[in-house]
Motif scaffolding. Structure first.
Motif, PDB file in Angstrom:
ATOM      1  N   CYS A 344       0.741  -1.126  -0.039  1.00  0.00           N
ATOM      2  CA  CYS A 344       0.246  -0.104   0.362  1.00  0.00           C
ATOM      3  C   CYS A 344       0.860   1.149   0.083  1.00  0.00           C
ATOM      4  CB  CYS A 344      -0.962  -0.147   1.718  1.00  0.00           C
ATOM      5  SG  CYS A 344       0.359  -0.552   2.326  1.00  0.00           S
ATOM      6  N   HIS A 345       1.714   1.490   0.694  1.00  0.00           N
ATOM      7  CA  HIS A 345       2.959   2.406   0.328  1.00  0.00           C
ATOM      8  C   HIS A 345       4.080   1.958  -0.974  1.00  0.00           C
ATOM      9  CE1 HIS A 345       5.292   0.322   3.490  1.00  0.00           C
ATOM     10  NE2 HIS A 345       4.738   0.517   4.323  1.00  0.00           N
ATOM     11  N   TYR A 346       3.439   1.811  -2.079  1.00  0.00           N
ATOM     12  CA  TYR A 346       4.119   1.678  -3.281  1.00  0.00           C
ATOM     13  C   TYR A 346       5.598   2.492  -3.436  1.00  0.00           C
ATOM     14  CZ  TYR A 346       1.985   5.398  -4.800  1.00  0.00           C
ATOM     15  OH  TYR A 346       1.157   6.876  -4.955  1.00  0.00           O
ATOM     16  N   TYR A 347       5.370   3.517  -3.041  1.00  0.00           N
ATOM     17  CA  TYR A 347       6.689   4.125  -3.775  1.00  0.00           C
ATOM     18  C   TYR A 347       8.234   3.816  -2.740  1.00  0.00           C
ATOM     19  CZ  TYR A 347       9.924   8.050  -4.561  1.00  0.00           C
ATOM     20  OH  TYR A 347      10.805   9.131  -4.626  1.00  0.00           O
ATOM     21  N   SER A 348       7.538   2.940  -1.331  1.00  0.00           N
ATOM     22  CA  SER A 348       8.792   2.413  -1.322  1.00  0.00           C
ATOM     23  C   SER A 348      10.138   1.658  -1.937  1.00  0.00           C
ATOM     24  CB  SER A 348       8.890   2.406   0.473  1.00  0.00           C
ATOM     25  OG  SER A 348       8.141   3.245   1.310  1.00  0.00           O
ATOM     26  N   LEU A 349       8.803   1.023  -1.773  1.00  0.00           N
ATOM     27  CA  LEU A 349       8.457  -0.508  -2.863  1.00  0.00           C
ATOM     28  C   LEU A 349       9.402  -0.305  -4.619  1.00  0.00           C
ATOM     29  CD1 LEU A 349       6.880  -2.482  -1.112  1.00  0.00           C
ATOM     30  CD2 LEU A 349       8.481  -2.696  -0.802  1.00  0.00           C
ATOM     31  N   ASN A 350       9.427   1.154  -4.210  1.00  0.00           N
ATOM     32  CA  ASN A 350      10.153   1.048  -5.923  1.00  0.00           C
ATOM     33  C   ASN A 350       8.518   1.180  -6.962  1.00  0.00           C
ATOM     34  OD1 ASN A 350      12.458   2.532  -5.913  1.00  0.00           O
ATOM     35  ND2 ASN A 350      13.396   0.149  -5.347  1.00  0.00           N
ATOM     36  N   LEU A 351       7.939   0.877  -6.528  1.00  0.00           N
ATOM     37  CA  LEU A 351       6.029   0.558  -7.639  1.00  0.00           C
ATOM     38  C   LEU A 351       5.320   2.049  -8.184  1.00  0.00           C
ATOM     39  CD1 LEU A 351       5.215  -2.721  -5.376  1.00  0.00           C
ATOM     40  CD2 LEU A 351       6.263  -2.588  -7.953  1.00  0.00           C
ATOM     41  N   SER A 352       4.826   2.081  -9.143  1.00  0.00           N
ATOM     42  CA  SER A 352       4.129   3.161  -9.657  1.00  0.00           C
ATOM     43  C   SER A 352       2.612   3.339  -9.150  1.00  0.00           C
ATOM     44  CB  SER A 352       4.263   3.107 -11.332  1.00  0.00           C
ATOM     45  OG  SER A 352       3.534   1.593 -11.272  1.00  0.00           O
ATOM     46  N   HIS A 353       1.939   2.466  -8.342  1.00  0.00           N
ATOM     47  CA  HIS A 353       0.998   2.794  -7.800  1.00  0.00           C
ATOM     48  C   HIS A 353       0.491   1.639  -6.922  1.00  0.00           C
ATOM     49  CE1 HIS A 353      -0.598  -0.918  -9.451  1.00  0.00           C
ATOM     50  NE2 HIS A 353      -0.035  -0.746 -10.824  1.00  0.00           N
ATOM     51  N   ILE A 354      -0.321   1.710  -5.889  1.00  0.00           N
ATOM     52  CA  ILE A 354      -0.935   1.362  -4.511  1.00  0.00           C
ATOM     53  C   ILE A 354      -1.339  -0.584  -4.969  1.00  0.00           C
ATOM     54  CG2 ILE A 354      -2.966   1.413  -4.943  1.00  0.00           C
ATOM     55  CD1 ILE A 354      -3.576   1.955  -1.760  1.00  0.00           C
ATOM     56  N   GLY A 355      -0.392  -1.356  -4.357  1.00  0.00           N
ATOM     57  CA  GLY A 355      -1.073  -2.618  -4.170  1.00  0.00           C
ATOM     58  C   GLY A 355      -2.139  -3.228  -3.392  1.00  0.00           C
TER      59      GLY A 355
END
Length: 366
Positions: A344-355
């Motif tokens: 849910c805090h996707y940015y910390s995982l280098n992702l582009s959007h929530i999951g």
């Protein structure tokens, strides 16, 4: 503010400025990352539609920037000329029984947001932010103030009944209200709150019946808790004199310690709730809102809590859009519980959007 269904703390509703908020449980403002160049993706509509019910009092669209210049990341939402998208979103939320709310935000920093959970060089961050704040011209601050006002008015015109001013998590207004960060000595200092008054009064001048919410970080993670609590006591005494309807408590600064924003499971259920209870008791004419680690409504002990204390839920509603509905209808055994996978805090995982793996799994099963 009038509180209804007073005999059942699970089913409180609130009347504020002639509007009925059907539940004391809200969907917390979240930056979903589901937009591109300000345009909302189809998944954006689905995300909020699924989490709109009469059991969700306010459904907050999170982190909508006042201008493309002040976005958090490249997938942050902001208003464009395609207003029909926002009207469609508001209509969807309304039709499903929630009150549409929106969080208006501004990130203005020379620093790129950190991805890791904890910053190991806090002093460098603080020195940079303090210098940035001192050096920003008065004209730019006034422009930001005007953009907060104009964006809030536009949101109201598009049908949003509640506007939350984002002054938490190290965003620009959060920095300005922090005596630990804002070292300015002019009218934009941290003590007089001129900038907040200007924003609130500017909105009220055009939208007297708009519900205004202000979100702050009660604990910033800069000093020890005792010092920060004393500092916030002084701040809150000033905030209640502003013409606002809701004060929302969060914690943390995104670029210092994200765990204060997304509390870890080991810290326990509703781990920061004591910080807000005394204020709710002391100032009954304000609707107070708590957020952080709520995964079991029964554990809140609602009968012992102030009636004017509401709750914003993030991870629980991301994992199961019907979390509140199942909770208040004695169907807790059907809840798909958050497992702290942290997508849910996707940015910390280098992702582009929530999951959310829990939501995706159960959606596919159903």
């Amino acid at each position: 503010m009038k509180i209804n269904n007073i005999e059942n703390p699970l089913k409180f509703s609130y009347d504020i400025k002639g509007l009925n908020i059907p539940s004391r449980f809200f969907f917390a403002p979240i930056n979903t990352g589901l937009s591109e160049n300000g345009t909302l993706k189809e998944e954006f509509f689905d995300f909020y539609k699924e989490r709109s019910h009469s059991s969700i009092g306010i459904n907050y669209i999170g982190n909508v920037a006042i201008d493309p210049k002040y976005v958090t990341n490249s997938n942050t939402a902001y208003f464009t000329n395609q207003t029909n998208q926002w009207e469609k979103l508001v209509k969807s939320i309304n039709n499903r029984g929630s009150v549409p709310g929106i969080q208006i935000a501004c990130r203005n920093s020379s620093l790129i947001p950190i991805r890791k959970m904890i910053n190991n060089n806090v002093e460098e961050y603080l020195n940079t932010v303090r210098t940035d704040l001192i050096n920003i011209p008065k004209e730019e601050i006034q422009d930001i103030i005007n953009k907060f006002i104009n964006t809030s008015i536009k949101a109201s015109n598009l049908g949003f009944n509640v506007v939350q001013i984002h002054a938490a998590h190290g965003y620009f207004l959060s920095q300005l209200i922090s005596k630990s960060i804002n070292l300015r000595v002019d009218e934009y200092n941290a003590s007089d709150l001129f900038f907040l008054k200007a924003i609130i009064n500017g909105i009220r001048d055009k939208k007297p019946n708009l519900i205004i919410d202000l979100r702050i970080s009660f604990l910033e993670g800069i000093n020890n808790d005792i010092h920060e609590k004393k500092e916030k006591e002084v701040l809150i005494k000033k905030l209640i004199d502003l013409d606002i309807d809701i004060i929302s408590f969060s914690n943390g600064i995104y670029d210092i310690n994200k765990q204060l924003i997304y509390p870890i499971e080991q810290w326990g259920h509703a781990c920061f709730i004591q910080n807000i209870i005394d204020y709710a008791n002391k100032y009954p004419n304000i609707l107070w809102n708590y957020a952080g680690n709520i995964w079991d409504i029964e554990k809140l002990g609602l009968e012992e809590l102030p009636n004017n204390l509401s709750f914003s839920l993030g991870r629980s509603l991301i994992a199961d859009p019907l979390f509140v509905e199942k909770s208040i209808n004695n169907k807790t055994h059907f809840i798909n519980k958050c497992e702290y996978k942290n997508k849910c805090h996707y940015y910390s995982l280098n992702l582009s959007h929530i999951g959310c793996p829990v939501y995706e799994l159960n959606k596919n099963i159903n």
